[in-house]
Design a protein around this motif. Structure first.
Motif, PDB file in Angstrom:
ATOM      1  N   GLN A   5       3.836  10.669   8.162  1.00  0.00           N
ATOM      2  CA  GLN A   5       2.694  10.374   7.290  1.00  0.00           C
ATOM      3  C   GLN A   5       2.954   9.141   6.427  1.00  0.00           C
ATOM      4  O   GLN A   5       2.063   8.309   6.235  1.00  0.00           O
ATOM      5  N   PHE A   6       4.160   9.029   5.895  1.00  0.00           N
ATOM      6  CA  PHE A   6       4.505   7.830   5.118  1.00  0.00           C
ATOM      7  C   PHE A   6       4.393   6.589   6.000  1.00  0.00           C
ATOM      8  O   PHE A   6       3.783   5.602   5.605  1.00  0.00           O
ATOM      9  N   ARG A   7       5.000   6.636   7.191  1.00  0.00           N
ATOM     10  CA  ARG A   7       5.028   5.487   8.086  1.00  0.00           C
ATOM     11  C   ARG A   7       3.630   5.056   8.517  1.00  0.00           C
ATOM     12  O   ARG A   7       3.305   3.869   8.539  1.00  0.00           O
ATOM     13  N   LEU A   8       2.757   6.026   8.826  1.00  0.00           N
ATOM     14  CA  LEU A   8       1.431   5.699   9.352  1.00  0.00           C
ATOM     15  C   LEU A   8       0.385   5.422   8.273  1.00  0.00           C
ATOM     16  O   LEU A   8      -0.510   4.607   8.473  1.00  0.00           O
ATOM     17  N   HIS A   9       0.464   6.106   7.155  1.00  0.00           N
ATOM     18  CA  HIS A   9      -0.621   6.038   6.171  1.00  0.00           C
ATOM     19  C   HIS A   9      -0.246   5.387   4.838  1.00  0.00           C
ATOM     20  O   HIS A   9      -1.057   4.656   4.268  1.00  0.00           O
ATOM     21  N   VAL A  10       0.955   5.659   4.354  1.00  0.00           N
ATOM     22  CA  VAL A  10       1.308   5.197   3.008  1.00  0.00           C
ATOM     23  C   VAL A  10       1.972   3.817   3.029  1.00  0.00           C
ATOM     24  O   VAL A  10       1.586   2.925   2.278  1.00  0.00           O
ATOM     25  N   TYR A  11       2.970   3.633   3.888  1.00  0.00           N
ATOM     26  CA  TYR A  11       3.697   2.369   3.910  1.00  0.00           C
ATOM     27  C   TYR A  11       2.828   1.152   4.202  1.00  0.00           C
ATOM     28  O   TYR A  11       3.033   0.101   3.578  1.00  0.00           O
ATOM     29  N   PRO A  12       1.836   1.240   5.099  1.00  0.00           N
ATOM     30  CA  PRO A  12       1.002   0.047   5.311  1.00  0.00           C
ATOM     31  C   PRO A  12       0.285  -0.421   4.039  1.00  0.00           C
ATOM     32  O   PRO A  12       0.078  -1.617   3.837  1.00  0.00           O
ATOM     33  N   ALA A  13      -0.077   0.504   3.164  1.00  0.00           N
ATOM     34  CA  ALA A  13      -0.804   0.134   1.952  1.00  0.00           C
ATOM     35  C   ALA A  13       0.123  -0.151   0.768  1.00  0.00           C
ATOM     36  O   ALA A  13      -0.125  -1.069  -0.012  1.00  0.00           O
ATOM     37  N   PHE A  14       1.186   0.631   0.619  1.00  0.00           N
ATOM     38  CA  PHE A  14       2.014   0.540  -0.587  1.00  0.00           C
ATOM     39  C   PHE A  14       3.477   0.224  -0.332  1.00  0.00           C
ATOM     40  O   PHE A  14       4.231   0.021  -1.276  1.00  0.00           O
ATOM     41  N   GLY A  15       3.921   0.193   0.900  1.00  0.00           N
ATOM     42  CA  GLY A  15       5.334   0.107   1.224  1.00  0.00           C
ATOM     43  C   GLY A  15       6.095  -1.031   0.595  1.00  0.00           C
ATOM     44  O   GLY A  15       7.194  -0.845   0.090  1.00  0.00           O
ATOM     45  N   ASP A  16       5.532  -2.226   0.584  1.00  0.00           N
ATOM     46  CA  ASP A  16       6.253  -3.390   0.082  1.00  0.00           C
ATOM     47  C   ASP A  16       5.908  -3.744  -1.359  1.00  0.00           C
ATOM     48  O   ASP A  16       6.350  -4.772  -1.858  1.00  0.00           O
ATOM     49  N   ARG A  17       5.153  -2.899  -2.020  1.00  0.00           N
ATOM     50  CA  ARG A  17       4.792  -3.142  -3.421  1.00  0.00           C
ATOM     51  C   ARG A  17       5.862  -2.580  -4.351  1.00  0.00           C
ATOM     52  O   ARG A  17       6.370  -1.493  -4.130  1.00  0.00           O
ATOM     53  N   PRO A  18       6.210  -3.299  -5.403  1.00  0.00           N
ATOM     54  CA  PRO A  18       7.179  -2.773  -6.358  1.00  0.00           C
ATOM     55  C   PRO A  18       6.569  -1.594  -7.130  1.00  0.00           C
ATOM     56  O   PRO A  18       5.352  -1.529  -7.336  1.00  0.00           O
ATOM     57  N   LEU A  19       7.404  -0.676  -7.550  1.00  0.00           N
ATOM     58  CA  LEU A  19       6.920   0.495  -8.272  1.00  0.00           C
ATOM     59  C   LEU A  19       6.233   0.124  -9.582  1.00  0.00           C
ATOM     60  O   LEU A  19       5.334   0.821 -10.037  1.00  0.00           O
ATOM     61  N   SER A  20       6.610  -0.996 -10.182  1.00  0.00           N
ATOM     62  CA  SER A  20       6.001  -1.404 -11.451  1.00  0.00           C
ATOM     63  C   SER A  20       4.507  -1.706 -11.296  1.00  0.00           C
ATOM     64  O   SER A  20       3.757  -1.623 -12.268  1.00  0.00           O
TER      65      SER A  20
END
Length: 125
Positions: free
Chosen positions: A106-121
Motif C-alpha cells: 500500500q505504501f509503495r503503490l499509493h503513498v510513496y508516489p504522492a509523499f515519498g520524497d517529501r520531507p516530514l517538515s
C-alpha cells in the motif's frame, strides 16, 4: 557550554582595557553565531546578521530552556523524507508477515508516489 560568537571582532587587552579589533572576516557573512551542544551530544550552530545580537541571545535562551524542559526538537529532524521514515517504521513494526507485506504494498503503490520524497517538515502546517 553554549555561547554567542562575534565573527567580525575579537576582544584584546590594550593598556589594561578591552578593545575590539576587526578580524579577517570583518564585514563578510553573518556576524553572530550561536553555538550549543544538543541533547544528542552534537554541536549545533545558528547564525544571525549584524545588529541582531538580541535575537541571537533570545534564540540561545530558548534553546537552553527547551533542552532543560526536554522539549528540544532537532532542527534536522524534519529533513528526513517520508519514505525513509516509513521504511524504518515498517521494519521496526511488530506485526505478522502478511500485514507487513500488505502495508509495504500500500505504501509503495499509493503513498510513496504522492509523499515519498517529501520531507516530514512539509507535512506540518
Amino acid at each position: 557550554m553554549a555561547h554567542i560568537e562575534d565573527r567580525w571582532y575579537k576582544t584584546v587587552i590594550v593598556d589594561g582595557r578591552q578593545v575590539q579589533t576587526p578580524k579577517a572576516t570583518h564585514g563578510k557573512g553573518m556576524r553572530y553565531r550561536v553555538r550549543y551542544i544538543g541533547p544528542d551530544g552534537r554541536e549545533r550552530s545558528e547564525s544571525f546578521p549584524d545588529k541582531r545580537k538580541r535575537e541571537a541571545s533570545a534564540f540561545l535562551a530558548q534553546v537552553q530552556a527547551d533542552i532543560l524542559k526536554g522539549t528540544y526538537v532537532d532542527p534536522d529532524a524534519g529533513r528526513v523524507t517520508f519514505r525513509k521514515y516509513a521504511d524504518e517504521w515498517l521494519s521496526a513494526a511488530s506485526c505478522d508477515e502478511s500485514t507487513r507485506e500488505r502495508l509495504e504494498r500500500q505504501f509503495r503503490l499509493h503513498v510513496y508516489p504522492a509523499f515519498g520524497d517529501r520531507p516530514l517538515s512539509e507535512a506540518v502546517g
